[in-house]
Each structure stands twice: as structure tokens, then as C-alpha cells.
Design an enzyme around this catalytic site. Structure first.
Site, PDB file in Angstrom:
ATOM      1  N   CYS A  95      62.052 -71.524 -56.491  1.00  0.00           N
ATOM      2  CA  CYS A  95      63.495 -71.339 -56.726  1.00  0.00           C
ATOM      3  C   CYS A  95      64.090 -72.515 -57.506  1.00  0.00           C
ATOM      4  CB  CYS A  95      64.230 -71.159 -55.405  1.00  0.00           C
ATOM      5  SG  CYS A  95      63.556 -69.818 -54.420  1.00  0.00           S
ATOM      6  N   CYS A 245      72.784 -65.029 -45.969  1.00  0.00           N
ATOM      7  CA  CYS A 245      71.671 -65.019 -46.937  1.00  0.00           C
ATOM      8  C   CYS A 245      72.176 -64.884 -48.365  1.00  0.00           C
ATOM      9  CB  CYS A 245      70.755 -63.822 -46.675  1.00  0.00           C
ATOM     10  SG  CYS A 245      70.090 -63.753 -45.009  1.00  0.00           S
ATOM     11  N   HIS A 371      71.309 -65.213 -56.593  1.00  0.00           N
ATOM     12  CA  HIS A 371      70.176 -66.153 -56.666  1.00  0.00           C
ATOM     13  C   HIS A 371      68.965 -65.485 -57.308  1.00  0.00           C
ATOM     14  CE1 HIS A 371      67.471 -69.334 -55.739  1.00  0.00           C
ATOM     15  NE2 HIS A 371      67.119 -68.975 -54.519  1.00  0.00           N
TER      16      HIS A 371
HETATM   17  N1  COA Z   1      75.083 -60.942 -48.536  1.00  0.00           N
HETATM   18  C1  COA Z   1      76.008 -59.991 -48.344  1.00  0.00           C
HETATM   19  N2  COA Z   1      75.792 -58.658 -48.521  1.00  0.00           N
HETATM   20  C2  COA Z   1      74.570 -58.302 -48.922  1.00  0.00           C
HETATM   21  C3  COA Z   1      73.544 -59.242 -49.138  1.00  0.00           C
HETATM   22  C4  COA Z   1      73.836 -60.592 -48.923  1.00  0.00           C
HETATM   23  N3  COA Z   1      72.884 -61.517 -49.097  1.00  0.00           N
HETATM   24  N4  COA Z   1      72.425 -58.586 -49.522  1.00  0.00           N
HETATM   25  C5  COA Z   1      72.744 -57.270 -49.565  1.00  0.00           C
HETATM   26  N5  COA Z   1      74.034 -57.120 -49.209  1.00  0.00           N
HETATM   27  C6  COA Z   1      74.765 -55.858 -49.081  1.00  0.00           C
HETATM   28  C7  COA Z   1      74.516 -54.938 -50.255  1.00  0.00           C
HETATM   29  O1  COA Z   1      75.488 -55.154 -51.247  1.00  0.00           O
HETATM   30  C8  COA Z   1      74.646 -53.597 -49.601  1.00  0.00           C
HETATM   31  O2  COA Z   1      76.024 -53.318 -49.428  1.00  0.00           O
HETATM   32  P1  COA Z   1      76.602 -51.824 -49.508  1.00  0.00           P
HETATM   33  O3  COA Z   1      76.011 -51.100 -48.337  1.00  0.00           O
HETATM   34  O4  COA Z   1      78.076 -52.020 -49.435  1.00  0.00           O
HETATM   35  O5  COA Z   1      76.116 -51.280 -50.815  1.00  0.00           O
HETATM   36  C9  COA Z   1      74.065 -53.805 -48.218  1.00  0.00           C
HETATM   37  O6  COA Z   1      74.205 -55.204 -47.943  1.00  0.00           O
HETATM   38  C10 COA Z   1      72.601 -53.426 -48.092  1.00  0.00           C
HETATM   39  O7  COA Z   1      71.904 -53.993 -49.202  1.00  0.00           O
HETATM   40  P2  COA Z   1      70.313 -54.060 -49.223  1.00  0.00           P
HETATM   41  O8  COA Z   1      69.896 -54.611 -50.551  1.00  0.00           O
HETATM   42  O9  COA Z   1      69.755 -52.734 -48.806  1.00  0.00           O
HETATM   43  O10 COA Z   1      70.021 -55.137 -48.090  1.00  0.00           O
HETATM   44  P3  COA Z   1      68.652 -55.483 -47.426  1.00  0.00           P
HETATM   45  O11 COA Z   1      68.810 -55.395 -45.966  1.00  0.00           O
HETATM   46  O12 COA Z   1      67.517 -54.709 -48.047  1.00  0.00           O
HETATM   47  O13 COA Z   1      68.442 -57.022 -47.850  1.00  0.00           O
HETATM   48  C11 COA Z   1      68.497 -59.326 -47.307  1.00  0.00           C
HETATM   49  C12 COA Z   1      69.266 -58.006 -47.330  1.00  0.00           C
HETATM   50  C13 COA Z   1      69.406 -60.416 -46.811  1.00  0.00           C
HETATM   51  C14 COA Z   1      67.285 -59.237 -46.349  1.00  0.00           C
HETATM   52  C15 COA Z   1      67.986 -59.620 -48.762  1.00  0.00           C
HETATM   53  O14 COA Z   1      69.092 -59.733 -49.601  1.00  0.00           O
HETATM   54  C16 COA Z   1      67.174 -60.889 -48.821  1.00  0.00           C
HETATM   55  O15 COA Z   1      65.966 -60.855 -48.601  1.00  0.00           O
HETATM   56  N6  COA Z   1      67.807 -62.048 -49.140  1.00  0.00           N
HETATM   57  C17 COA Z   1      67.159 -63.323 -49.163  1.00  0.00           C
HETATM   58  C18 COA Z   1      66.515 -63.566 -50.505  1.00  0.00           C
HETATM   59  C19 COA Z   1      65.696 -64.823 -50.461  1.00  0.00           C
HETATM   60  O16 COA Z   1      64.951 -65.052 -49.517  1.00  0.00           O
HETATM   61  N7  COA Z   1      65.775 -65.645 -51.521  1.00  0.00           N
HETATM   62  C20 COA Z   1      65.021 -66.850 -51.634  1.00  0.00           C
HETATM   63  C21 COA Z   1      65.614 -67.883 -50.788  1.00  0.00           C
HETATM   64  S1  COA Z   1      64.606 -69.324 -50.645  1.00  0.00           S
END
Ligand code: COA
Length: 425
Positions: A95, A245, A371
Site C-alpha cells: 500500500c 475500514c 484506497h
Molecule cells: N466504508 C463505508 N461503507 C462501505 C465501505 C467502507 N469501507 N465499504 C463498502 N461500503 C458500503 C458500500 O458502499 C455498500 O453500500 P450500499 O449498500 O449503500 O451500496 C455496502 O457498504 C456494501 O459494500 P460491499 O462492497 O459489498 O462491502 P463488503 O462487505 O464486500 O466489503 C469491506 C466491505 C470493509 C470488508 C471491504 O471494503 C474491505 O475489505 N476493506 C478493506 C480493504 C483493505 O484491507 N485495504 C488494505 C488496507 S491495509
């Protein structure tokens, strides 16, 4: 190890920069997003420039191999931007990939090899489902030890740090929520942010959606009540919930660097690199029993302050690596803005908001801006550069003298940390 004060062989300045919108764009490839970033970057060069003057490219990318089924990205970007046959090097630091690319570009100019280079980064993550995204991101950990044996995902790794912090210093989930509320507030002022709305606006949208679907309309008292509701804010890895997240994102960003000697040919707003620092660390098991602070971040911060000849108090604004809310708390302590154990409480007291003395993540941070991992480092630099020149649009900080801005970009859980300090001349 011999400690020596590092310095650049010659000065380096930022003369241009741009970014694509961050979000999810099914119809675009990563390279298309880089075209958007590069087109904007050329337009920001105050006195204009001929792209032919760009002599080399350093392109940060974590794993287009996994996300887009495309390796060997440097030459693809050089060709797409019309810059072949210039040398183009792909730089990988998880990252922190484009933070490291920025540093490589700085050193290439400081060495005298080039006068003008393009540095940037991109990632196109959203083609894969979340589960596969997490598999790919897991490559940034120590795979045999942390991913395969211990079964960690990245939310899991940061959740472990967050719970250790809470146990040691007595902070709660509510302290983390202050980071969420602030960064979404900041993101609402950033038209390029993936979440370009405040949490209040998100709450109103959810209420409207429920009403349209004929579902019960929740009556949240405020943002904290909303964040406590496991409906809209489900658990990801305790104590981190969805809104703790950063999201899965697509995006690109880039910066044009020139030697300080020629910078005024391109701009009257000269912003130079006061410090570049990078450090490494192994997995948690090598951190000496304390996972409430990232060792590589502490080392890089100390080196950056030494190189710039400044202290944390001199920094006017910072873009830090808030891949999870708890990571922002740890970052502001590792950077020396707050003492160990005080960051969570300082964040809750509003000591990092845009009205505070030293705002953190005015862009919305990784949490709200998005990100796309390989693009994050140079997007942070872009925000600081724009703020220092008074060109940050609706989110420009006003009523203060902005001279020094810092970026803090972390790969993995700190396997790599790269820190830069920019200075307005
Ligand atoms: N913050 C707020 N809302 C979020 C979000 C976040 N991080 N990620 C997704 N959403 C929302 C989407 O917009 C969607 O909203 P809607 O229902 O109004 O359309 C809903 O949540 C579901 O989205 P989806 O993509 O299906 O979520 P998910 O459960 O598959 O994934 C996480 C959510 C947090 C698990 C995923 O974003 C993730 O893995 N994030 C971390 C990424 C990471 O690890 N990066 C590297 C860091 S070192």
C-alpha cells in the site's frame, strides 16, 4: 549501524500533480485512470510544460497481476501516456507503492541522472469480489506466517493492533468513531473522494432508501448512534466495523518532479522536498511484544524530521495512512504529534479536525477518499502540495500560514513505511 544525517544531492521540487476520481469504475482499466491523473497533472504545471521533457517514470502498483491479470506495468503506462521509449520502472511496496515511487523519483533527480520525472501509482481493485481482494491484499503480509499459519486478513491484522491499543490505553470504539466522522466530513469537501458525503448525509440517504423500500425508517440520534447500529455498520473484525475500514477502490494519481534549479521555469509556487525517509520491519512477532505502534513508522519519522531539520510541532498538516481508523490513531502517535496512548483521546477531542492546529487527512484520508492501494502515496502528496499552494478548492485550509506538510504511507502493517515532508518556499 552508523547514523548519519541524510541529504539530497540537489534540491527537488513538485511542479505538477493530478489524480483520477477514486471509486469503483467497472468500465475502466487501471491505465485509463492513470491517463486521467496525468492529464490533470500536466494542466497543473503553472507555466506549462512539454511532456517530452519528462525523462523517466516510476510507477507504484501493488498487484495488478492479481487485480487486473496484468504484470509488467511500467512500460504499459509509459506507452499509454505517450512517453515510451522513456525508462519506466514499476515500484512495489504494497500500500506504500507510490510513496516509494515518489522517493525513487526524488533520488533519481537528486543524483543528477534526470531533471524531470513522472512518479505515480495506480490500482484497479474492484474487478474482484471482496473475498478475493482480501486474498490479494494478504500478499502484503508475511504470507507463510501471518496469512497461511495465523489466518489473518488485513482487517484482522489491524483489528489485532486496535484491540491491543484499547487494552493498553483504555480507549473504546467511540474513539475510533471520531476518526470516521472526521474523515467522512473531510471527504464531503473532496469531489474526487469515493465517499463524497458526510455521515449525516449517508444517514439521510439510508432513511430515504428504507422508506422507498417500505422498510422501517431508523431514528438515529446522531452519527455515533448510526455507527453503533450493526445494520448499516456491521462487524468486520473486532473492534473494526465497516465504517472503520477503507473501501475497495480503483484510482490513479501522479506527481511531476523537477530539480529545484529549474523549478521556477515551470511554476512560481515552488514546493520542495524537505525530507524523504523509508524504513522496514518484519511481522508482529519481531516487534518486541508491542503492537500498538509501528516500528518502521517511528524510524522513518525520526529520519524525516532530522533530514528536514524540523520537529513534529512544525508540521502544519498531514496526510496519514488511515487504512483503518485505528491506523490513524497509531500514525499520529508514531509521527510524534501525540504521546503514546494519547492519540485516541486527542482525536476524540477534535485535535486533528480541519479547524485544529495540525489537521490530519483533510482529503478525507483513505477512509473516505478511498484506497486504491498503489495510488495512495502520491495522492497524499498531491493533497499536501495543493494545500501548501492554496489550491485545494473547497477544502483549502484558510486563516493560517501553511509551510510544511507531511505524508505517511504504510505498506502492509508497516513492513514498509515511507514519510515525506514538503516545504513551501
Ligand atoms: N466504508 C463505508 N461503507 C462501505 C465501505 C467502507 N469501507 N465499504 C463498502 N461500503 C458500503 C458500500 O458502499 C455498500 O453500500 P450500499 O449498500 O449503500 O451500496 C455496502 O457498504 C456494501 O459494500 P460491499 O462492497 O459489498 O462491502 P463488503 O462487505 O464486500 O466489503 C469491506 C466491505 C470493509 C470488508 C471491504 O471494503 C474491505 O475489505 N476493506 C478493506 C480493504 C483493505 O484491507 N485495504 C488494505 C488496507 S491495509
Amino acid at each position: 549501524m552508523v547514523q548519519r544525517r541524510r541529504k539530497l544531492g540537489r534540491g527537488v521540487a513538485v511542479i505538477g500533480g493530478g489524480m483520477s476520481r477514486f471509486g469503483t469504475f467497472p468500465e475502466k482499466l487501471g491505465r485509463d485512470l492513470m491517463v486521467e491523473a496525468y492529464t490533470e497533472a500536466l494542466q497543473t504545471v503553472g507555466k506549462g510544460m512539454d511532456p517530452k521533457d519528462i525523462e523517466a517514470l516510476y510507477i507504484g502498483n501493488f498487484t495488478s497481476d492479481s487485480f487486473e491479470d496484468q504484470g509488467h506495468l511500467g512500460h504499459i503506462i509509459a506507452d499509454t501516456l505517450g512517453l515510451a521509449p522513456r525508462p519506466a520502472t514499476r515500484v512495489e511496496g504494497a500500500c506504500a507503492s507510490s510513496g516509494v515511487a515518489f522517493r525513487e523519483g526524488i533520488m533519481a533527480i537528486a543524483s543528477g541522472m534526470y531533471d524531470i520525472v513522472l512518479v505515480g501509482g495506480l490500482e484497479k481493485m474492484s474487478l474482484l469480489g471482496t473475498e478475493h481482494v482480501q486474498d490479494a491484499l494478504g500478499l502484503a503480509a508475511d504470507v507463510p506466517m501471518e496469512r497461511d499459519d495465523a489466518g489473518y486478513t488485513f482487517p484482522g491484522l489491524y483489528a489485532t493492533m486496535a484491540s491491543a491499543y484499547m487494552a493498553r490505553y483504555g480507549s473504546t470504539r467511540e474513539h475510533l468513531m471520531h476518526v470516521t466522522v472526521k474523515n467522512h466530513q473531510n471527504g464531503s469537501l473532496n469531489p474526487k473522494a469515493q465517499f463524497n458525503v458526510t455521515l449525516r448525509e449517508t444517514m439521510e440517504q439510508r432513511k430515504k432508501r428504507n422508506a422507498q423500500r417500505g422498510e422501517p425508517v431508523p431514528n438515529w440520534r446522531d452519527e455515533f448512534d448510526f455507527l453503533m447500529d450493526p445494520g448499516p455498520n456491521p462487524l468486520v473484525a473486532w473492534p473494526l466495523y465497516l465504517f472503520d475500514c477503507s473501501p475497495v477502490s480503483d484510482g490513479a494519481s501522479c506527481i511531476i518532479l523537477a530539480s529545484e534549479e529549474i523549478a521556477r521555469n515551470f511554476t512560481d509556487d515552488v514546493v520542495t522536498v524537505a525530507a524523504t525517509a523509508q524504513a522496514s520491519a518484519g511481522p508482529f512477532s519481531t516487534w518486541g511484544g508491542d503492537i500498538t505502534s509501528i516500528p518502521s513508522a517511528r524510524v522513518a519519522a525520526r529520519q524525516a524530521y532530522e533530514m528536514a531539520g524540523v520537529t513534529p510541532k512544525d508540521i502544519n498538516l498531514a496526510e496519514v495512512h488511515d487504512c483503518f481508523t485505528a491506523a490513524e490513531i497509531i500514525a499520529i502517535e508514531d509521527l510524534g504529534f501525540f504521546e503514546p496512548g494519547k492519540g485516541a483521546f486527542a482525536a476524540a477531542e477534535g485535535q486533528t479536525t480541519r479547524d485544529s492546529d495540525r489537521p490530519v487527512n483533510i482529503s478525507g484520508g483513505l477512509k473516505a477518499k478511498g484506497h486504491p492501494v498503489g495510488a495512495t502515496g502520491t495522492a497524499q502528496v498531491l493533497e499536501v502540495w495543493n494545500q501548501l499552494r492554496g489550491k485545494a478548492g473547497p477544502r483549502q485550509l484558510t486563516g493560517r500560514d501553511l509551510r510544511l506538510g507531511l505524508t505517511h504511507n504504510v505498506g502492509g502493517t508497516g513492513g514498509t513505511t515511507v514519510i515525506h515532508i514538503l516545504e513551501r518556499k
